[in-house]
Scaffold this motif. Structure first.
Motif, PDB file in Angstrom:
ATOM      1  N   GLN A 127       0.830  -1.199   0.000  1.00 16.01           N
ATOM      2  CA  GLN A 127       0.000   0.000   0.000  1.00 16.01           C
ATOM      3  C   GLN A 127       0.870   1.257   0.000  1.00 16.01           C
ATOM      4  OE1 GLN A 127      -1.896   1.073   3.780  1.00 16.01           O
ATOM      5  NE2 GLN A 127      -0.965  -0.726   4.741  1.00 16.01           N
ATOM      6  N   VAL A 128       0.303   2.322  -0.548  1.00 18.12           N
ATOM      7  CA  VAL A 128       0.921   3.645  -0.523  1.00 18.12           C
ATOM      8  C   VAL A 128      -0.140   4.631  -0.071  1.00 18.12           C
ATOM      9  CG1 VAL A 128       1.961   5.499  -1.891  1.00 18.12           C
ATOM     10  CG2 VAL A 128       2.546   3.116  -2.377  1.00 18.12           C
ATOM     11  N   TYR A 129       0.222   5.516   0.826  1.00 22.47           N
ATOM     12  CA  TYR A 129      -0.723   6.577   1.165  1.00 22.47           C
ATOM     13  C   TYR A 129      -0.001   7.907   1.325  1.00 22.47           C
ATOM     14  CZ  TYR A 129       0.352   5.167   6.059  1.00 22.47           C
ATOM     15  OH  TYR A 129       0.973   4.836   7.239  1.00 22.47           O
ATOM     16  N   CYS A 130      -0.736   8.969   0.982  1.00 20.91           N
ATOM     17  CA  CYS A 130      -0.157  10.313   0.930  1.00 20.91           C
ATOM     18  C   CYS A 130      -1.038  11.300   1.687  1.00 20.91           C
ATOM     19  CB  CYS A 130      -0.031  10.792  -0.516  1.00 20.91           C
ATOM     20  SG  CYS A 130       0.920   9.717  -1.608  1.00 20.91           S
ATOM     21  N   ARG A 131      -0.400  12.287   2.295  1.00 20.56           N
ATOM     22  CA  ARG A 131      -1.098  13.418   2.919  1.00 20.56           C
ATOM     23  C   ARG A 131      -0.478  14.712   2.413  1.00 20.56           C
ATOM     24  NH1 ARG A 131      -3.913  14.334   7.537  1.00 20.56           N
ATOM     25  NH2 ARG A 131      -2.426  15.933   8.167  1.00 20.56           N
ATOM     26  N   ARG A 132      -1.334  15.572   1.874  1.00 22.62           N
ATOM     27  CA  ARG A 132      -0.893  16.895   1.422  1.00 22.62           C
ATOM     28  C   ARG A 132      -1.946  17.867   1.935  1.00 22.62           C
ATOM     29  NH1 ARG A 132       3.141  18.131  -1.790  1.00 22.62           N
ATOM     30  NH2 ARG A 132       3.357  15.876  -2.029  1.00 22.62           N
TER      31      ARG A 132
END
Length: 334
Positions: A144-149
């Motif tokens: 899995q990959v997760y991002c926060r911007r």
């Protein structure tokens, strides 16, 4: 040296202007706003500036054009530049309609010119170090990959936070995984009257079983710029704002032993600390500008060229469709 003209030297355009001026490639700038022109001339007194786009298009000494104008103008300007026989770089989002992008790609191919979109993070040393670690198998098979911007503002009035910030994260996810998605869904929230959602959560599922999750917000107490990849043999954290190392290899993983008698005994949770992964620090925008010039000179396919733009745009459109239907999953259009 490739000779550059730039259309749009305001909000983000001023950063592109600075880089191309310092590189020595910038020969002409174009903007309608006198305030932008005055600001640029204070910094670069010898800069040639016009308010007429035709001065750019009809100048035989200009080889390539950088477009940093509002997104709604990108297609028309990009088409004119390519029809004039010049390479073109268009700041993200490159266009807002899939057919417009396909038309630009076809025109660029017919004219044998470079079409490149500004996806800054694909030229960021930390993102590239993370990608290299994944390709080297450092964390095993990615799950899995997760991002926060996120951050407080600035609210946009032309497009929602997905199109403003999420574009970066979608491009990073695909750059790290290099897979086409299968299903996309998104949920949005809007609290103020400007008609653009301030908070969006986007989920992407891949045919391989991998998942990605993206959180974008203009209404957050923390300015966050993170991408995290979880694999079978470890995890990676890329934090653009970290002062103690922007890329970390976290040696945490789950070990599963089916030979154990009881189910709860089959799982072991391993934590062997973390280490910083070093890389060379250079300004990402400078790298991106140099990459564009190199592609114009050599004919190489840009890292953020048409094919990359098409995958990102198709994802944005599917996510937009999903959030307008209250989160209904949308199949990625083939």
């Amino acid at each position: 040296m490739i000779n550059i003209a730039q259309i749009g030297i305001g909000r983000w355009g001023k950063n592109l202007l600075r880089n191309h001026y310092q590189i020595g490639s910038l020969k002409l700038a174009c903007d309608l706003d006198q305030n932008n022109i005055d600001t640029a001339l204070q910094q670069y007194p010898d800069l040639k500036i016009t308010k007429n786009v035709d001065d750019v298009l009809n100048n035989p000494d200009i080889d390539a054009v950088v477009i940093a104008t509002p997104a709604s103008t990108h297609f028309a300007l990009g088409k004119k530049v390519l029809e004039a026989g010049k390479h073109v770089y268009i700041e993200k989002p490159i266009v807002l309609r899939q057919q417009d992008l396909q038309d630009l790609m076809n025109l660029a191919a017919a004219k044998n010119k470079i079409l490149m979109e500004g996806h800054l993070l694909l030229y960021h040393g930390a993102v590239n170090r993370m990608r290299q670690a994944i390709q080297d198998g450092l964390i095993g098979e990615v799950q899995q990959v997760y991002c926060r911007r996120t951050g407080l503002g600035a609210i946009r009035f032309e497009s929602n936070v997905l199109w403003d910030l999420g574009t970066h994260d979608i491009s990073v996810v695909y750059y790290l995984l290099d897979e086409h998605p299968a299903v996309i869904s998104a949920q949005a929230a809007q609290f103020y009257p400007q008609k653009t959602a301030e908070v969006v959560f986007t989920a992407i599922k891949f045919a391989s079983g991998k998942i990605a999750h993206i959180h974008n917000s203009w209404l957050d107490p923390h300015k966050d710029r993170k991408a995290i990849a979880v694999g079978t043999q470890g995890m990676l954290i890329m934090d653009e704002l970290a002062a103690d190392g922007k890329v970390k290899f976290v040696k945490k993983r789950v070990a599963y032993d089916p030979a154990k008698k009881f189910e709860h005994e089959r799982y072991a949770y391993i934590d062997e600390g973390a280490e910083v992964l070093d890389y060379s620090e250079v300004e990402p925008l400078r790298e991106e500008c140099l990459h564009f010039l190199q592609c114009c000179e050599t004919g190489a396919i840009p890292r953020s060229g048409g094919a990359n733009s098409l995958r990102v745009l198709k994802t944005l459109l599917a996510a937009q469709q999903s959030l307008e239907r209250d989160g209904v999953p949308i199949k990625y259009p083939q």
